[in-house]
Design an enzyme around this catalytic site. Structure first.
Site, short mmCIF file in Angstrom:
data_model
loop_
_atom_site.label_atom_id
_atom_site.label_comp_id
_atom_site.label_asym_id
_atom_site.label_seq_id
_atom_site.Cartn_x
_atom_site.Cartn_y
_atom_site.Cartn_z
NE ARG A 384 23.04 32.55 41.72
CZ ARG A 384 22.69 33.07 40.57
NH1 ARG A 384 22.16 32.32 39.65
NH2 ARG A 384 22.88 34.34 40.32
CB CYS A 385 25.40 27.50 48.01
SG CYS A 385 26.04 26.69 49.44
CD GLU A 760 27.58 31.60 45.22
OE1 GLU A 760 26.82 30.64 45.13
OE2 GLU A 760 28.49 31.83 44.41
O1 CDP Z 1 32.03 34.80 42.40
P1 CDP Z 1 30.89 35.30 41.55
O2 CDP Z 1 31.32 36.14 40.39
O3 CDP Z 1 29.93 34.22 41.18
O4 CDP Z 1 29.97 36.22 42.51
P2 CDP Z 1 30.08 37.72 43.01
O5 CDP Z 1 31.43 38.02 43.52
O6 CDP Z 1 28.95 37.89 43.96
O7 CDP Z 1 29.84 38.61 41.72
C1 CDP Z 1 28.78 38.42 40.80
C2 CDP Z 1 28.65 39.65 39.91
O8 CDP Z 1 28.04 40.71 40.68
C3 CDP Z 1 30.00 40.19 39.44
O9 CDP Z 1 29.92 40.70 38.12
C4 CDP Z 1 30.26 41.29 40.43
O10 CDP Z 1 31.15 42.25 39.99
C5 CDP Z 1 28.86 41.85 40.70
N1 CDP Z 1 28.84 42.46 42.05
C6 CDP Z 1 28.68 43.84 42.18
O11 CDP Z 1 28.44 44.53 41.19
N2 CDP Z 1 28.76 44.41 43.44
C7 CDP Z 1 28.96 43.66 44.54
N3 CDP Z 1 29.05 44.21 45.74
C8 CDP Z 1 29.08 42.27 44.42
C9 CDP Z 1 29.04 41.69 43.14
#
Ligand code: CDP
Length: 806
Positions: A384-385, A760
């Site tokens: 998670r990083c 992360e």
């Molecule tokens: O790559 P990973 O999906 O682990 O991480 P992420 O890009 O940080 O997104 C995690 C969840 O948070 C996803 O469902 C994204 O759509 C949501 N998210 C969001 O709603 N708004 C953001 N600015 C970033 C992430």
């Protein structure tokens, strides 16, 4: 217009687009036990494979006798390194440019290493077969302490590398040395230290831990001899990369490999790389002509698949008397275990650790990292990083607290004095990154106001006096962490995996009735992509989220993507989704112009369709445009409404946050109570605030676990002493603190929708907040730095060493 005409608000609400707290659509199946995980895959005639594993951390293999095992009812085959050599698969490449034994070849190098693979009609028969395999070992001295790895008399671990003075990342200085990586200006940094009024130097260790997802690593491999095709169902965070790796090492044409990652029960970096289980199940399926399932148990997962962290960071900061930082020097000793199987982009042997200058305006810095081999499990995954960012954030956030203590300054004040200022963005750091956007002062001040920071410090001062007077046995700690992350690997100019640029992709196909499907190169492991990806499309093209189906994880249907880890999905795949949607909208605009008999430039976008500028009654909605695209497109235009986008980001995104932890520790028992935890996150544009909160809660819970007890620990003989959930700290709802979340919004200037990653961040920022709280609690009694993890026993030991308990 009449009374039935929906208002703008109603039209927007119906879309459930970006910014909406849309409920997670995938939870309908998850909460009813209807998810389809790898272990739910049951193919006709399927066999089961399981490993014989080494009890020794370092031993020569004298012999392996499989005769008795093959007589066990149900056992059909036993694979060893010798079997795998016949198909040239005894060793496999790692993502870090090293090679790794698939099955022990002449030697074992860590406890629980895979020695033989037993294939049987069911799991129980495989287990009986394992017990009947006879392996004779000749134990060798185990190398556990990385600080002794490069001693002259250190045992030789990797005999396969004998005489090799060059590794994948440059020269090797010793038989147990993997690489040295340096960044920054050594001379200027040394000069800054010579001139400094004040310096600090501390060895800050980030212990070995493990992502430990709820669902362990597993796969089902099925080889069809007639078609020459291999189908692999697996818990893969990056299914396309797995397909390419299998094609390269098994020499099966890539179009004849079908990789399917169904629902995944958590990944956290554990499911990025390739493991011996995948190779052995594939070979066993080819050999037997039957599908073969391999499912790890919890002990195997904790002790043999990728660990995380294990960084030992000698940290030095130079500063002026009034608290302005003037230089940073860090040396890292990185314990990589038996093989360098770190999951980092190819050119980054220590990931993005050079984000270690953090949120502070260091004029100069220098970093060097030495990777070494030990008799421990391989890995080095980004738990998670984003590729060693967690280690970097811990290093600088502990370092800043230690400096504040030496200067007699408040740690919040020291941070405010040294932050990169809002007007400095885009900001070029001393170690080579260009931070895209940030407003650190606003976030920090918001945090200090919301928690009443001044009031907390007053309360702490009173408690300390009471402790000194003997009126309480509790010490109170306030831990601050202000982190800057770097997520969204990555621009192809500096990020690739095995030579494949780290772009991501999306294909959107709208159907005649105004519903559609989007296939994406990312792969959710619980992050809610099915919910949030549809929200991006809804806002971009005015089709309600509920009418967009999201599909990920099938390499036959999804466009090539580099997968989900390191919070790269929103920065990279999220951008590809927006760009594909914009291509659709551009074609839709041409259709609308034709139908409304105006020039395209005379149209404006209005929530869910196009309107003629100045003539609001002339409007064509997207649902109608979908029908027209299939029914009567403009002359000369291809029918249909679909688009593909492959997005290569111009830069990473740099989310940040201000966290604060308030903790009381009872010195007589070491028992701590987290009284308050406040987390402010800035991830740019927020797609789904409810999902962001969920991501933050989950990440903080993992940060709490890591800081306060979770550890993969080896005794001096190389035995893993925390190989089950009896010993490996996995917090339940009972132990988990209550989280207060907050936010600011500083959009990314280069991302199509201004979004940065968030998944992360809470792990990256949470660990230093907990650790700084423990350190702050004890600091008035004379400590400078207490190593993690801070479990009850270790807290009690600190108190004992300080002489405050009898
Ligand atoms: O790559 P990973 O999906 O682990 O991480 P992420 O890009 O940080 O997104 C995690 C969840 O948070 C996803 O469902 C994204 O759509 C949501 N998210 C969001 O709603 N708004 C953001 N600015 C970033 C992430």
């Amino acid at each position: 217009m009449n009374d039935m005409t929906p208002t703008r608000e109603q039209r927007e609400a119906r879309l459930e687009g970006m910014g909406c707290k849309r409920k997670r659509v995938e939870d309908v199946r998850f909460t009813q036990g209807k998810g389809q995980y790898v272990d739910d895959v049951k193919l006709p005639g399927m066999l089961h494979g399981d490993f014989v594993r080494s009890p020794h951390p370092h031993a020569r293999i004298v012999s392996i006798n499989t005769e008795k095992a093959l007589q066990v009812p149900g056992v059909l085959a036993v694979l060893t390194a010798e079997t795998l050599k016949t198909v040239n698969l005894a060793w496999m490449p790692t993502l870090a440019g090293d090679v790794q034994m698939v099955l022990a070849d002449g030697k074992v190098l860590f406890q629980n290493q895979e020695v033989a693979f037993v294939v049987a009609t069911d799991r129980y028969a495989a287990d009986d077969g394992i017990n009947a395999v006879e392996v004779e070992y000749e134990p060798l001295p185990a190398l556990v302490d990385p600080f002794t790895s490069m001693n002259d008399d250190a045992p030789v671990l990797r005999e396969d590398l004998a005489g090799k003075t060059e590794g994948a990342h440059g020269p090797r200085r010793h038989h147990n040395h993997i690489f040295e990586w340096t960044v920054g200006d050594r001379d200027l940094t040394d000069a800054a230290f010579r001139k400094a009024d004040v310096t600090i130097k501390e060895m800050i260790s980030y212990h070995r831990t493990h992502p430990s997802p709820l669902e362990t690593c597993q796969c089902v491999c099925s080889f069809d001899k007639i078609r020459g095709e291999l189908t692999i169902y697996g818990t893969f965070q990056a299914p396309h990369v797995i397909r390419t790796v299998v094609a390269l090492i098994a020499k099966i044409p890539e179009h004849k490999i079908h990789v399917i990652a169904p629902d995944i029960g958590g990944g956290f970096g554990n499911k990025v790389g390739a493991y011996p289980g995948y190779i052995c199940a594939a070979v066993a399926s080819i050999v037997t002509g039957k599908p073969v399932k391999w499912v790890e148990d919890r002990i195997e997962n904790l002790t043999a698949t990728s660990f995380a962290r294990d960084y030992h960071m000698t940290t030095e900061i130079a500063a002026t008397n009034d608290g302005k930082v003037t230089g940073l020097r860090v040396h890292v000793l990185a314990d990589h275990g038996a093989f360098d199987a770190c999951a980092d982009p190819s050119k980054w042997p220590a990931g993005f650790f050079n984000i270690v200058t953090g949120s502070y305006d260091f004029p100069v810095a220098h970093l060097s990292v030495d990777g070494v081999y030990t008799n421990k499990a391989p890995g080095g995954v980004a738990y998670r990083c984003s590729f060693r960012v967690t280690e970097a954030a811990y290093c600088i956030e502990r370092g800043m607290d230690i400096l504040a203590q030496k200067l007699g300054m408040d740690p919040a004040e020291l941070r405010l004095k040294n932050f990169v200022k809002a007007e400095q963005f885009p900001y070029n750091s001393a170690l080579g990154w260009e931070y895209d956007s940030g407003d650190y002062h606003t976030a920090m001040r918001q945090m200090m106001e919301k928690v009443d920071y001044a009031g907390l410090r007053r309360e702490q001062a009173e408690k300390r006096e009471a402790f000194k007077r003997g009126e309480t046995r509790e010490v109170m700690g306030i831990g601050i962490s202000f982190f800057t992350e770097i997520v969204g690997a990555g621009p192809s100019k500096n990020c690739d995996i095995l030579g494949i640029a780290m772009f991501d992709s999306c294909e959107i196909r709208l159907h005649p009735t105004g519903a559609g499907i989007a296939r994406v190169g990312s792969k959710s492991q619980g992050q809610g992509h099915e919910t949030t990806w549809a929200q991006i499309i809804a806002t971009e093209i005015g089709i309600p989220s509920d009418d967009i189906m999201i599909e990920e994880g099938n390499t036959d249907t999804a466009p090539y993507g580099l997968g989900t880890y390191g919070s790269r999905s929103t920065p990279v795949a999220g951008a590809a989704i927006a760009m594909a949607a914009r291509k659709i909208r551009a074609k839709a605009q041409m259709i609308a112009a034709y139908k409304l008999e105006v020039h395209e430039d005379d149209l404006e976008w209005d929530i869910d369709g196009f309107r003629v500028k100045g003539l609001p009654e002339k409007y064509l909605g997207m649902k109608d445009i979908c029908w027209i695209a299939y029914n009567s497109p403009p002359p000369g235009m291809e029918p249909g409404l679909e688009a593909v986008s492959y997005y290569d980001p111009p830069n990473m995104t740099y989310p940040f946050g201000a966290y604060l932890c308030v903790m009381d520790i009872d010195v007589d028992t070491g028992v701590y109570k987290v009284k308050r935890f406040y987390a402010l996150d800035d991830c740019g544009t927020r797609i789904n605030p409810m999902i962001i909160d969920g991501q933050v809660h989950g990440g903080l819970t993992e940060a709490f676990a890591i800081a306060m007890g979770q550890e993969i620990h080896y005794d001096e003989n190389g035995n893993v002493t925390t190989g089950s959930l009896m010993d490996f700290f996995m917090p339940t709802a009972v132990e988990t603190p209550v989280w207060e979340t907050d936010f600011t919004v500083t959009p990314s200037p280069h991302h199509p929708i201004g979004a940065k990653g968030v998944g992360e961040s809470p792990n990256v920022g949470g660990v230093p907040a907990f650790s700084n709280a423990v350190n702050d609690a004890f600091s008035f009694l004379g400590t400078t730095h207490i190593q993690m993890p801070h479990d009850y026993w270790r807290n009690w030991k600190v108190a004992k060493e300080l002489g405050v308990v009898g």
